[in-house]
Design a protein around this motif. Sequence first.
Motif, PDB file in Angstrom:
ATOM      1  N   SER A 196       0.694  -1.218  -0.293  1.00  0.00           N
ATOM      2  CA  SER A 196       0.008  -0.305  -0.091  1.00  0.00           C
ATOM      3  C   SER A 196       0.873   1.455  -0.566  1.00  0.00           C
ATOM      4  CB  SER A 196      -1.132   0.039   0.948  1.00  0.00           C
ATOM      5  OG  SER A 196      -1.642  -0.661   0.670  1.00  0.00           O
ATOM      6  N   ARG A 197       2.197   0.913   0.998  1.00  0.00           N
ATOM      7  CA  ARG A 197       2.812   2.496   1.051  1.00  0.00           C
ATOM      8  C   ARG A 197       3.874   2.368  -0.301  1.00  0.00           C
ATOM      9  NH1 ARG A 197       7.639   3.285   0.259  1.00  0.00           N
ATOM     10  NH2 ARG A 197       8.294   1.684   0.239  1.00  0.00           N
ATOM     11  N   GLN A 200       1.157   4.121  -2.656  1.00  0.00           N
ATOM     12  CA  GLN A 200       0.459   5.245  -2.372  1.00  0.00           C
ATOM     13  C   GLN A 200       2.091   6.308  -3.262  1.00  0.00           C
ATOM     14  OE1 GLN A 200      -2.250   4.721   1.111  1.00  0.00           O
ATOM     15  NE2 GLN A 200      -0.421   5.397   2.258  1.00  0.00           N
ATOM     16  N   THR A 217      -5.420   1.352  -7.709  1.00  0.00           N
ATOM     17  CA  THR A 217      -4.528   2.231  -5.918  1.00  0.00           C
ATOM     18  C   THR A 217      -5.626   1.206  -4.970  1.00  0.00           C
ATOM     19  OG1 THR A 217      -3.570   3.271  -7.345  1.00  0.00           O
ATOM     20  CG2 THR A 217      -3.111   4.025  -5.343  1.00  0.00           C
ATOM     21  N   ASP A 218      -6.349   2.662  -4.933  1.00  0.00           N
ATOM     22  CA  ASP A 218      -7.901   2.667  -3.479  1.00  0.00           C
ATOM     23  C   ASP A 218      -8.341   1.617  -3.647  1.00  0.00           C
ATOM     24  OD1 ASP A 218      -6.839   5.154  -3.962  1.00  0.00           O
ATOM     25  OD2 ASP A 218      -8.714   6.202  -4.601  1.00  0.00           O
ATOM     26  N   VAL A 221      -5.555  -0.799  -2.073  1.00  0.00           N
ATOM     27  CA  VAL A 221      -4.678   0.419  -0.690  1.00  0.00           C
ATOM     28  C   VAL A 221      -5.954  -0.510   0.573  1.00  0.00           C
ATOM     29  CG1 VAL A 221      -3.104   1.408  -1.906  1.00  0.00           C
ATOM     30  CG2 VAL A 221      -5.139   2.411  -0.932  1.00  0.00           C
ATOM     31  N   GLY A 222      -6.718   0.050   0.234  1.00  0.00           N
ATOM     32  CA  GLY A 222      -7.466  -0.251   1.312  1.00  0.00           C
ATOM     33  C   GLY A 222      -8.149  -1.717   1.835  1.00  0.00           C
ATOM     34  N   PRO A 225      -4.594  -0.774   4.713  1.00  0.00           N
ATOM     35  CA  PRO A 225      -4.479   0.579   4.760  1.00  0.00           C
ATOM     36  C   PRO A 225      -2.625   0.319   5.212  1.00  0.00           C
ATOM     37  CG  PRO A 225      -6.107  -0.310   5.790  1.00  0.00           C
ATOM     38  CD  PRO A 225      -6.015  -1.659   5.554  1.00  0.00           C
ATOM     39  N   THR A 229      -3.239   5.959   4.029  1.00  0.00           N
ATOM     40  CA  THR A 229      -4.406   6.190   3.328  1.00  0.00           C
ATOM     41  C   THR A 229      -5.632   6.354   3.272  1.00  0.00           C
ATOM     42  OG1 THR A 229      -3.324   3.248   3.571  1.00  0.00           O
ATOM     43  CG2 THR A 229      -5.547   3.598   2.840  1.00  0.00           C
ATOM     44  N   ARG A 232      -6.036   9.247   2.234  1.00  0.00           N
ATOM     45  CA  ARG A 232      -5.988   8.887   0.476  1.00  0.00           C
ATOM     46  C   ARG A 232      -7.453   8.411  -0.222  1.00  0.00           C
ATOM     47  NH1 ARG A 232      -4.053   8.451  -4.269  1.00  0.00           N
ATOM     48  NH2 ARG A 232      -2.031   9.511  -3.477  1.00  0.00           N
ATOM     49  N   LEU A 233      -8.115   7.885   0.651  1.00  0.00           N
ATOM     50  CA  LEU A 233      -9.986   7.311  -0.247  1.00  0.00           C
ATOM     51  C   LEU A 233     -10.269   8.569   0.764  1.00  0.00           C
ATOM     52  CD1 LEU A 233      -8.999   3.879   1.658  1.00  0.00           C
ATOM     53  CD2 LEU A 233      -9.002   4.254  -0.255  1.00  0.00           C
TER      54      LEU A 233
END
Lengths: 289, 293
Positions: A196-197, A200, A217-218, A221-222, A225, A229, A232-233
Amino acid sequence: MADGAIAIIGRRLGEAVAGGASAAWWTDALGRVADEGPRALPELLPGLARRLGRGLLGGGVVHEPAVTTHGRAARVDLDTWRVCDAAGLELMRACDADPVALFQGGDYEERTIVLRAQALLPAGPATARLFGEIQRTNTATHFEALACDHNLPSRACGIAGFGPDELNRLVLKAAFLDLPLARLLGIEEHANAELSRMLQDLATEREAAGRPVWADTDRLVGLAPAPGTLLRLLGALTHGDERRRRAAAEALRRVPRPDVAHLIAERAAHERADDVRRLLDGLAAEWGS
Amino acid sequence: MRIFEPHAHMISRVTDDYERMALCGVRAVLEPAFWLGQNRTSVGSFVDYFDTLVGWERFRARQWGIHHFCTLALNPREANEPRVNRDVLAVLPRFLEKDGVVGVGEVGLDDQTPVEEEFFAAQLELAVRHALPVLVHTPHRDKKRGFERSLAIVRESGIPLEHVLLDHGNEETIRITRDSGCWSGFSIYPHTKMDVDRMVRIVQQYGVETFIVNSAADWGVSDPLRVPRTALALELAGVPRDEISRLVWDNPAGFFAQSGRFTVAEIERPPNVDRRETFDGNSVLRGQDPGSY
Ligand SMILES: [Zn+2]
């Protein structure tokens, strides 16, 4: 019981070749592999696409219970398999060939065939080495053949030389090449905070350059997290693209944060898409109670 | 006029040459494997060279709408090089099956040594086994005797003679080649080999049947536009256009189509070109916007 992927591929290949101009050549090729073993392959693989064609097999996503790694059975999307890929798999299964040597000695089409076949071959040191090769190439077709439309990366993760770090870098490269997450079968179960990092950071870099961000991406990463995160979301909930807002709302469901319930409620009031608004209302109610 | 350049060593030419050739009507190029100006010291250099001819060079040509084909072989000069000759012969079978390979060549004699003869014969055998035509380099010294010796070795191999192109011919070799049933290649090359004016006289005297003209352009003082220049000279000399077209398109395309690896109809259409496409991450464009070209 339904046929596994290998049986289906073998049957489709037989139908495609039978009665064609290359039927005799194909019979001869199988005979050569039976007699000479892997030594015959470097002379047979180059002609497969030219002689047997590139017609698509079709058949959707199917399992192969006979090919299993860490308890995960192989899965492939036959819609992306061509007659020449099927023939390559058959030849490689017929003898104990070294796929790395075939890859290195192959031209563009041979490499594609060798890589795609790995989806239905046992995962081992050669698989790890080939993942290293496609990680360095910029030929998208070769990356796709080994990484997409089957679950090899997901299935092989954990073998020597291809652990979570290597898998993370492979997913990052898929994002870099803008390949849809849905083509990396089974990858969602490997979501992790480090990935996720990385995703992002790639997104931030793309945004700084004014270039499009990987659309999945979202979503990914969701699932795991990392710091940043949530922001970003939440930010993505105001994105101009409805699909991006929907993905962010779905991803937020997996990041329960009652402390931001009021922000979700505030955004829901302005959301134009009905299904996204319902998702947000649901979250606000659940977290706020 | 559509032109098939049947002998050009594009690996030693700049990308601009492809563009100039395309502007002059060249729509297909055959690149024979040859010597690189100095001897190679290991088989690995040959493998990389062959990979370039079936990979990168095809990609580069396609950017200008040119179909690229090649013939692969151990050339006669390096047949004399014991550090590489046997190993190169061993890797050839797998390369001869690759896409874009439409023949075995350049094989033949150069200094006319026994070891050249041995590798010439061995590679004719490979051509028969892979059902491929052969491009034969003929010696520049003692040419007439070398031609006769080459023909004897060709006959002994049992290869169909219409699958054989004897290249670098001149006025002295026309009769022997025609009588044999092989094809005659003429290399229109500055200062040596054949020149445009002599070629015009040859066509006026003998016609174009089984004749093929090429530039043999390489790293020497040479000119990849020699075939278009010859076509123009023939036209100015009054040779009918359809005759010229047979000489510069139908003949070479038909000869190499005997490989079964392409059809003449196929190469009458341009290859697929996507200027954003790369080869192994490498583009012939250097940071230029493909759309603005
Ligand atoms: Zn040459």
